[in-house]
Design an enzyme around this catalytic site. Structure first.
Site, PDB file in Angstrom:
ATOM      1  N   ASP A 261     -13.205  -4.073   0.678  1.00 18.72           N
ATOM      2  CA  ASP A 261     -12.575  -4.998   0.129  1.00 18.72           C
ATOM      3  C   ASP A 261     -13.765  -5.021  -1.333  1.00 18.72           C
ATOM      4  O   ASP A 261     -13.067  -5.746  -2.499  1.00 18.72           O
ATOM      5  CB  ASP A 261     -12.556  -5.821   0.508  1.00 18.72           C
TER       6      ASP A 261
ATOM      7  N   THR B  20      -5.470  -3.766   8.568  1.00 16.51           N
ATOM      8  CA  THR B  20      -5.419  -5.040   8.081  1.00 16.51           C
ATOM      9  C   THR B  20      -5.056  -5.608   9.421  1.00 16.51           C
ATOM     10  O   THR B  20      -5.390  -5.125  10.514  1.00 16.51           O
ATOM     11  CB  THR B  20      -4.059  -5.049   7.102  1.00 16.51           C
TER      12      THR B  20
ATOM     13  N   LEU C 115      -7.130 -15.345  -4.584  1.00 23.42           N
ATOM     14  CA  LEU C 115      -7.848 -13.786  -3.291  1.00 23.42           C
ATOM     15  C   LEU C 115      -5.562 -13.295  -2.970  1.00 23.42           C
ATOM     16  O   LEU C 115      -5.720 -12.277  -3.209  1.00 23.42           O
ATOM     17  CB  LEU C 115      -8.331 -14.075  -2.054  1.00 23.42           C
TER      18      LEU C 115
ATOM     19  N   GLY D 185     -13.447 -16.383   6.277  1.00 26.04           N
ATOM     20  CA  GLY D 185     -13.365 -15.113   7.233  1.00 26.04           C
ATOM     21  C   GLY D 185     -13.652 -13.504   6.909  1.00 26.04           C
ATOM     22  O   GLY D 185     -14.409 -13.661   5.759  1.00 26.04           O
ATOM     23  N   GLY D 186     -12.786 -13.093   7.054  1.00 28.96           N
ATOM     24  CA  GLY D 186     -13.352 -11.172   6.305  1.00 28.96           C
ATOM     25  C   GLY D 186     -13.278 -11.167   4.952  1.00 28.96           C
ATOM     26  O   GLY D 186     -14.133  -9.914   4.970  1.00 28.96           O
ATOM     27  N   ALA D 187     -12.132 -11.809   4.133  1.00 29.87           N
ATOM     28  CA  ALA D 187     -11.906 -11.281   3.040  1.00 29.87           C
ATOM     29  C   ALA D 187     -13.677 -11.908   2.542  1.00 29.87           C
ATOM     30  O   ALA D 187     -14.067 -11.680   2.017  1.00 29.87           O
ATOM     31  CB  ALA D 187     -11.386 -11.918   2.545  1.00 29.87           C
TER      32      ALA D 187
ATOM     33  N   LYS E  51      -9.362  -6.069  11.556  1.00 30.94           N
ATOM     34  CA  LYS E  51     -10.371  -5.525  10.629  1.00 30.94           C
ATOM     35  C   LYS E  51     -11.727  -4.984  11.509  1.00 30.94           C
ATOM     36  O   LYS E  51     -12.515  -4.853  10.957  1.00 30.94           O
ATOM     37  CB  LYS E  51     -10.529  -5.963   9.031  1.00 30.94           C
TER      38      LYS E  51
ATOM     39  N   TYR F 123      -2.606 -13.238  -4.163  1.00 30.26           N
ATOM     40  CA  TYR F 123      -1.597 -12.329  -5.226  1.00 30.26           C
ATOM     41  C   TYR F 123      -0.575 -12.150  -5.066  1.00 30.26           C
ATOM     42  O   TYR F 123       0.733 -11.624  -5.979  1.00 30.26           O
ATOM     43  CB  TYR F 123      -2.736 -10.997  -5.318  1.00 30.26           C
TER      44      TYR F 123
ATOM     45  N   GLY G 240      -5.692 -12.149  -7.470  1.00 30.54           N
ATOM     46  CA  GLY G 240      -6.137 -10.551  -6.429  1.00 30.54           C
ATOM     47  C   GLY G 240      -5.625  -9.254  -6.177  1.00 30.54           C
ATOM     48  O   GLY G 240      -6.276  -9.285  -5.788  1.00 30.54           O
TER      49      GLY G 240
ATOM     50  N   SER H  67       1.266  -1.010   0.388  1.00 30.17           N
ATOM     51  CA  SER H  67      -0.003   0.008  -0.475  1.00 30.17           C
ATOM     52  C   SER H  67       0.847   1.532   0.167  1.00 30.17           C
ATOM     53  O   SER H  67       0.196   2.643  -0.580  1.00 30.17           O
ATOM     54  CB  SER H  67      -1.408   0.242   1.544  1.00 30.17           C
TER      55      SER H  67
HETATM   56  P1  NAP Z   1      -8.565 -15.556   7.237  1.00 27.54           P
HETATM   57  O1  NAP Z   1      -9.867 -14.329   8.219  1.00 27.54           O
HETATM   58  O2  NAP Z   1      -7.440 -16.088   8.596  1.00 27.54           O
HETATM   59  O3  NAP Z   1      -9.936 -17.090   7.035  1.00 27.54           O
HETATM   60  C1  NAP Z   1      -9.676 -17.547   6.269  1.00 27.54           C
HETATM   61  C2  NAP Z   1     -10.497 -18.203   6.770  1.00 27.54           C
HETATM   62  O4  NAP Z   1     -10.501 -19.690   5.721  1.00 27.54           O
HETATM   63  C3  NAP Z   1     -10.422 -19.684   7.873  1.00 27.54           C
HETATM   64  O5  NAP Z   1     -11.423 -19.458   8.272  1.00 27.54           O
HETATM   65  C4  NAP Z   1      -9.961 -20.598   8.244  1.00 27.54           C
HETATM   66  O6  NAP Z   1      -9.630 -21.398   9.129  1.00 27.54           O
HETATM   67  C5  NAP Z   1      -9.874 -21.218   6.809  1.00 27.54           C
HETATM   68  N1  NAP Z   1      -9.213 -21.908   5.826  1.00 27.54           N
HETATM   69  C6  NAP Z   1      -7.898 -22.304   5.775  1.00 27.54           C
HETATM   70  N2  NAP Z   1      -8.074 -23.715   5.452  1.00 27.54           N
HETATM   71  C7  NAP Z   1      -8.694 -23.933   4.258  1.00 27.54           C
HETATM   72  C8  NAP Z   1      -9.231 -24.728   3.811  1.00 27.54           C
HETATM   73  N3  NAP Z   1      -8.561 -25.385   3.041  1.00 27.54           N
HETATM   74  N4  NAP Z   1     -10.490 -24.934   3.585  1.00 27.54           N
HETATM   75  C9  NAP Z   1     -11.455 -24.081   3.439  1.00 27.54           C
HETATM   76  N5  NAP Z   1     -11.437 -23.211   4.624  1.00 27.54           N
HETATM   77  C10 NAP Z   1      -9.731 -22.828   5.013  1.00 27.54           C
HETATM   78  O7  NAP Z   1      -8.328 -14.476   6.274  1.00 27.54           O
HETATM   79  P2  NAP Z   1      -8.568 -13.328   5.305  1.00 27.54           P
HETATM   80  O8  NAP Z   1      -8.079 -11.813   5.653  1.00 27.54           O
HETATM   81  O9  NAP Z   1     -10.604 -14.102   4.934  1.00 27.54           O
HETATM   82  O10 NAP Z   1      -7.925 -13.521   4.341  1.00 27.54           O
HETATM   83  C11 NAP Z   1      -7.784 -14.655   3.263  1.00 27.54           C
HETATM   84  C12 NAP Z   1      -7.047 -14.800   1.858  1.00 27.54           C
HETATM   85  O11 NAP Z   1      -7.506 -13.548   1.362  1.00 27.54           O
HETATM   86  C13 NAP Z   1      -5.764 -14.511   2.707  1.00 27.54           C
HETATM   87  O12 NAP Z   1      -4.727 -15.316   1.485  1.00 27.54           O
HETATM   88  C14 NAP Z   1      -5.307 -12.848   2.335  1.00 27.54           C
HETATM   89  O13 NAP Z   1      -3.563 -12.727   1.948  1.00 27.54           O
HETATM   90  C15 NAP Z   1      -6.116 -12.500   1.189  1.00 27.54           C
HETATM   91  N6  NAP Z   1      -7.080 -11.204   1.266  1.00 27.54           N
HETATM   92  C16 NAP Z   1      -7.003 -11.168  -0.044  1.00 27.54           C
HETATM   93  C17 NAP Z   1      -6.957  -9.624  -0.803  1.00 27.54           C
HETATM   94  C18 NAP Z   1      -6.586  -8.532  -2.072  1.00 27.54           C
HETATM   95  O14 NAP Z   1      -6.807  -7.500  -2.076  1.00 27.54           O
HETATM   96  N7  NAP Z   1      -6.945  -9.528  -3.120  1.00 27.54           N
HETATM   97  C19 NAP Z   1      -7.905  -8.582   0.767  1.00 27.54           C
HETATM   98  C20 NAP Z   1      -7.910  -9.362   1.811  1.00 27.54           C
HETATM   99  C21 NAP Z   1      -7.541 -10.814   1.688  1.00 27.54           C
HETATM  100  P3  NAP Z   1      -9.185 -21.276  10.087  1.00 27.54           P
HETATM  101  O15 NAP Z   1      -8.179 -20.677  10.272  1.00 27.54           O
HETATM  102  O16 NAP Z   1      -9.185 -22.585  10.916  1.00 27.54           O
HETATM  103  O17 NAP Z   1      -7.118 -22.134   9.102  1.00 27.54           O
END
Ligand code: NAP
Length: 280
Positions: free
Chosen positions: A107, A67, A224, A133-135, A71, A226, A247, A22
């Protein structure tokens, strides 16, 4: 001698934040538009977040990105939330207006703008989302707000996907919400869009989050992640002839939307995009 006003400060709070792209994209946007502002990284411990937010004015901070892992945790410290942030129940952008802090979530909007670039219209389409999760929350809300027909969520933590499905049901009466409790239950045969919103794929040693053999050719596969630019999932899907995207576009457009919230100006997205590509 003319006194130059001190720059307005914007930045990112989270932990860790050092990897963030960023500062490159926001810094380049401020320079191009000749806005006297700087974008800084603020790695915070959880017990510092409240105090930090209370003293934004003292530190000339006018806006923040938020982040992982704050969040959701910032919400009690804010004076108000945009409708999207309320629905997503997470904030990635804060704007300070005098002593008021307003929370936004860009997002979902970033994801939708990138889908548009890819030529994918979400209205009346069916999506499968891996992760809750959040995303995943941001994406499922964005798709629902844009008139998607059906959203199916799946997470290894079933309580999390159950909560997300219930939340979507409460807020979007016309949407078909499915909640898969195993990969085998995913309605892949009907999916127009498959989104990986899990962190699985960030490491080279990660397994595939889903077997691409079961994804139909008509499905757009959106990861998502990148960095790496092409996860194992994207490579496998591309090799099967499916349309794929990482992403980076979502990252770009969520940043562009934050920039507009803070400055009121359209973000120079091509300059921001080239900074992302240069620094990835
Ligand atoms: P998060 O809050 O940790 O959520 C991820 C979820 O996926 C958790 O509930 C996790 O469970 C679950 N999970 C893990 N392995 C899995 C699998 N094999 N099958 C199904 N569910 C599974 O993360 P987040 O903030 O939502 O972010 C998720 C991804 O998106 C990250 O890689 C992040 O870098 C990316 N992202 C990209 C952008 C963008 O602008 N491109 C923006 C936001 C996020 P557990 O916690 O129990 O493992």
């Amino acid at each position: 001698m003319e006194h130059k006003p001190s720059p307005k400060i914007y930045g990112l709070i989270g932990f860790p934040v050092e990897h963030s792209l960023s500062p490159f994209m926001q810094g380049a946007a401020f320079s191009l538009l000749k806005i006297n502002a700087e974008y800084k990284l603020f790695p915070l411990q959880e017990n510092q977040v409240g105090d930090f937010l209370k003293h934004l004015g003292d530190n000339n901070i006018f806006g923040l990105n938020v982040t992982v892992p704050y969040k959701e945790k910032v919400i009690p410290f804010l004076s108000g939330l945009s409708e999207e942030a309320r629905l997503i129940q997470a904030v990635n952008t804060i704007k300070r207006e005098n002593d008021k802090l307003i929370g936004f979530n860009t997002d979902g909007a970033g994801f939708l703008r990138h889908l548009k670039d890819l030529g994918f219209e979400p209205k009346a389409r069916r999506a499968v989302i891996l992760g809750s999760g959040g995303a995943a929350r941001a994406i499922s809300v964005a798709l629902s707000l844009s008139g998607a027909k059906a959203v199916c969520v799946y997470d290894v933590d079933i309580s999390r996907s159950t909560r997300l499905a219930a939340h979507l049901k409460d807020n979007f009466k016309n949407l078909e919400i499915l909640h898969a409790s195993s990969l085998a239950d995913l309605p892949l045969a009907r999916a127009d869009l498959l989104v990986n919103a899990t962190p699985i794929g960030m490491k080279d040693s990660d397994p595939l989050p889903i077997d691409p053999e079961f994804i139909l050719k008509k499905t757009l596969v959106y990861d998502l992640i990148y960095n790496p630019k092409e996860t194992h999932l994207l490579r496998a899907a591309r090799e099967r002839g499916l349309k794929v995207s990482n992403g980076l576009g979502m990252l770009l457009y969520q940043g562009a939307a934050s920039f507009k919230i803070w400055t009121g100006k359209e973000a120079p997205v091509e300059t921001m995009r080239s900074q992302l590509l240069k620094n990835l």
